[in-house]
Structure formats: C-alpha cells, structure tokens
Design a protein around this motif. Structure first.
Motif, short mmCIF file in Angstrom:
data_model
loop_
_atom_site.label_atom_id
_atom_site.label_comp_id
_atom_site.label_asym_id
_atom_site.label_seq_id
_atom_site.Cartn_x
_atom_site.Cartn_y
_atom_site.Cartn_z
N ARG A 182 42.20 53.54 54.24
CA ARG A 182 43.16 52.32 54.09
C ARG A 182 43.48 52.38 52.48
N LEU A 183 42.53 52.56 51.63
CA LEU A 183 42.61 52.63 50.17
C LEU A 183 43.72 53.53 49.78
N ALA A 184 43.97 54.90 50.71
CA ALA A 184 44.62 55.88 50.38
C ALA A 184 46.16 55.20 50.68
N ALA A 185 46.26 54.72 52.10
CA ALA A 185 47.45 54.28 52.57
C ALA A 185 48.03 53.17 51.62
N THR A 186 47.11 52.34 50.82
CA THR A 186 47.73 51.35 50.13
C THR A 186 48.20 52.18 48.70
N LEU A 187 47.95 53.16 48.28
CA LEU A 187 48.18 53.72 46.90
C LEU A 187 49.92 53.71 46.80
N ALA A 188 50.52 53.99 47.80
CA ALA A 188 52.03 54.01 47.64
C ALA A 188 52.42 52.71 47.44
N VAL A 189 51.85 51.49 48.06
CA VAL A 189 52.28 50.09 47.74
C VAL A 189 52.01 49.87 46.44
N LEU A 190 50.89 50.14 46.21
CA LEU A 190 50.28 49.94 44.63
C LEU A 190 51.41 50.54 43.53
N ALA A 191 51.82 51.79 43.81
CA ALA A 191 52.63 52.39 42.92
C ALA A 191 54.07 51.79 42.86
N ALA A 192 54.62 51.15 43.90
CA ALA A 192 55.90 50.44 43.79
C ALA A 192 55.48 49.18 43.38
N ALA B 60 36.05 39.79 30.07
CA ALA B 60 35.15 40.95 29.53
C ALA B 60 35.78 42.30 29.38
N LEU B 61 36.77 42.60 30.43
CA LEU B 61 37.81 43.65 30.02
C LEU B 61 38.57 43.75 29.06
N GLY B 62 39.04 42.30 28.44
CA GLY B 62 39.90 42.37 27.29
C GLY B 62 41.35 42.42 27.76
N GLU B 63 41.49 42.06 29.19
CA GLU B 63 42.77 42.27 29.63
C GLU B 63 43.57 40.77 29.65
N GLY B 64 44.93 40.78 29.14
CA GLY B 64 45.47 39.63 29.10
C GLY B 64 46.06 39.12 30.42
N ASP B 65 46.09 39.98 31.34
CA ASP B 65 46.57 39.32 32.80
C ASP B 65 45.81 40.31 33.73
N LEU B 66 45.68 39.80 34.92
CA LEU B 66 44.94 40.49 35.97
C LEU B 66 45.76 41.30 36.95
N ASN B 67 45.37 42.53 37.03
CA ASN B 67 45.86 43.20 38.15
C ASN B 67 45.02 43.36 39.21
N TYR B 68 45.15 42.81 40.53
CA TYR B 68 43.96 43.09 41.68
C TYR B 68 44.54 43.25 42.78
N ALA C 146 50.06 41.32 38.36
CA ALA C 146 50.28 41.86 39.70
C ALA C 146 49.31 41.94 40.67
N MET C 147 49.41 41.58 41.99
CA MET C 147 48.51 41.38 42.92
C MET C 147 48.89 41.92 44.14
N VAL C 148 48.15 42.73 45.06
CA VAL C 148 48.32 43.26 46.45
C VAL C 148 47.24 42.77 47.25
N LEU C 149 47.66 42.23 48.32
CA LEU C 149 46.45 41.44 49.40
C LEU C 149 46.74 42.28 50.61
N ASP C 150 45.93 42.97 51.17
CA ASP C 150 45.89 43.47 52.64
C ASP C 150 45.14 43.04 53.54
N GLY C 151 45.76 42.56 54.60
CA GLY C 151 44.80 42.08 55.71
C GLY C 151 44.76 40.48 55.53
N ASN C 152 45.56 39.74 55.08
CA ASN C 152 45.48 38.42 54.60
C ASN C 152 44.64 37.40 55.60
N LEU C 153 43.88 36.60 54.91
CA LEU C 153 43.35 35.46 55.60
C LEU C 153 43.85 34.41 55.19
#
Length: 255
Positions: free
Chosen positions: A29-39, A210-218, A241-248
């Motif tokens: 599932r992680l591999a399949a999601t890479l395409a969505v992440l890229a876009a 702690a990461l020093g990121e101004g905004d979250l990618n999740y 940016a946020m990607v949620l796979d299999g939403n509850l």
C-alpha cells in the motif's frame, strides 16, 4: 470512557504481540501511495513559500542500531498536555532522508494506523521519497516510545475471541477486556490514561516543531487518518499537504 480504553488496550497489545503481522501488505500500500504522494506534494512544491520554519529544540538523530542507514531518535513530550509539569514520556522517531539529490522539499510525517502501528518500523521497512525526509513515529505506548505494559497472558485471553459469535462470547470478551485494562493501567501507570487521539495530535505538533518545519506534510493510513483529521481541526494553519488513505469517520463512535 472505560469501554473505549478497553478496546484500545486490546488492539494495541494485539498488534505489538503478533510477530507475524502482515507488514508486506502495508509495504504494497505504501508503494501504491507513492504515485498519489508525488502528485499531491508536487502540486504544492512550487507555490508561495511556507512561513519560516519555527526554531525547535532540534532532534539528536543517530544511526539506528539495527538499521545504520536509517536515523533514529526520541523526543520528550508531556505526559499530560493539560498539566505539563506532571512528567514527560518519550516519542520514538525514525528518519529516511530524501533520496533525490538536490530535490529535498522538507519532511513527511507518516503513521501506518492501528491503533498500535509503528511508524518507526514503517520507515525501517524501506519507505523512502525522493523529495522528502520520511519521518516515522511511534505513538505513545507503542514500540520505541514509552510503552504500555501488560500481562501477556491477559492479552492472549482478550484476543482469544476476536469475533464473538453470540452474546455469551461477547460478554466473555468484555470481561477479558476489562481485566486487561485494569492490568495494563496498573503496570503502565499514568501514561495509560493519556493515550487518546487528541493527545497524539499534540505529539504530532511537537514533532513538527522539533523538526523545525514551518508546516506539516503528513501521510496517514487507517487509524492514522483519524489522527490526520483531528490534527487538521486543531492546527489547520500548519498543514502544507496531507494524504489520508482508508479514512475513518471520526464523527462515529467506534468503541
């Protein structure tokens, strides 16, 4: 909400005590999601720059003992965010640095769901991205974070009836869950009553700082989508940016 905590304790410990859990399905599932992440993430890669990153305390990354090519660390978090002076716990992290030379955009926080899934193990299993440092974290109570402690025999008893066939089996499962809850609370101490999703959202925000990121990618899967939804409600101005796979549906009581 004792019923919800009983169910959570059983589900967390079932995952952690099962050495044969099918991580290969998650990898697919992680591999399949890479395409969505890229876009998705590429769509925001060239927008106006995010707010300047906050100065956090930083993270002391060190090679993981079992995977020297991956970095591991822990950060401290309050046991109780409403009463931050009542002690701290540790949150375990793992980092796979961006693989694309000169392409790095920022960090991508990942949670595989569960409850009880290990983001640290997800990164160690080989999840990488060319433009993002992939950051896996273990929610409080799980794996490399300050753990929940329970009697393995009671965990086994609670999981013996995974799908009750009748009312009698259902009542037996409830009794086993209640016994497990009491045991875990006694062995674990105060942490046991501070493992809800709202608190995990505050841990996510602490990781971002702690990461020093101004905004979250999740990126969140399954139960991880609930964490993402509630983070979005609590910190809508902190999302890049946020990607949620299999939403509850967090409006529905799943206890």
């Amino acid at each position: 909400m004792p019923g919800r905590r009983q169910a959570l304790a059983s589900r967390v410990l079932r995952h952690e005590s099962d050495p044969m859990r099918p991580t290969h399905h998650l990898a697919k599932r992680l591999a399949a999601t890479l395409a969505v992440l890229a876009a998705t993430f590429a769509a925001t890669a060239f927008t106006a720059p995010a707010a300047a990153a906050e100065t956090g305390r930083g993270i002391d990354w060190q090679p993981c003992p079992d995977r020297p090519d991956i970095d591991c660390a822990t950060i401290e978090a309050p046991l109780d965010y409403d009463h931050p002076r009542r002690g701290t716990i540790e949150i375990g992290l793992a980092r796979a640095e961006a693989t694309g030379p000169g392409e790095r955009i920022g960090s991508l926080l990942v949670d595989p769901g569960g409850p009880g899934g290990s983001g640290v193990d997800t990164v160690k299993d080989g999840f990488t991205h060319p433009a993002f440092d992939v950051i896996g974290f273990d929610p409080r109570g799980v794996n490399t974070s300050t753990p929940v402690k329970c009697d393995p025999a009671l965990v086994q008893a609670a999981n013996a009836i995974a799908h009750p066939a009748d009312q009698a089996e259902f009542e037996t499962r409830l009794e086993a869950n209640a016994a497990l809850t009491d045991d875990c609370r006694t062995r674990t101490g105060p942490l046991f009553d501070h493992m809800d999703t709202r608190t995990t959202v505050e841990d996510m925000e602490r990781i971002r700082r702690a990461l020093g990121e101004g905004d979250l990618n999740y990126l969140g899967y399954s139960y991880g989508t609930l964490m993402g939804q509630q983070y979005a409600e609590r910190y809508p101005h902190r999302i890049r940016a946020m990607v949620l796979d299999g939403n509850l549906d967090h409006a529905v009581d799943t206890a």
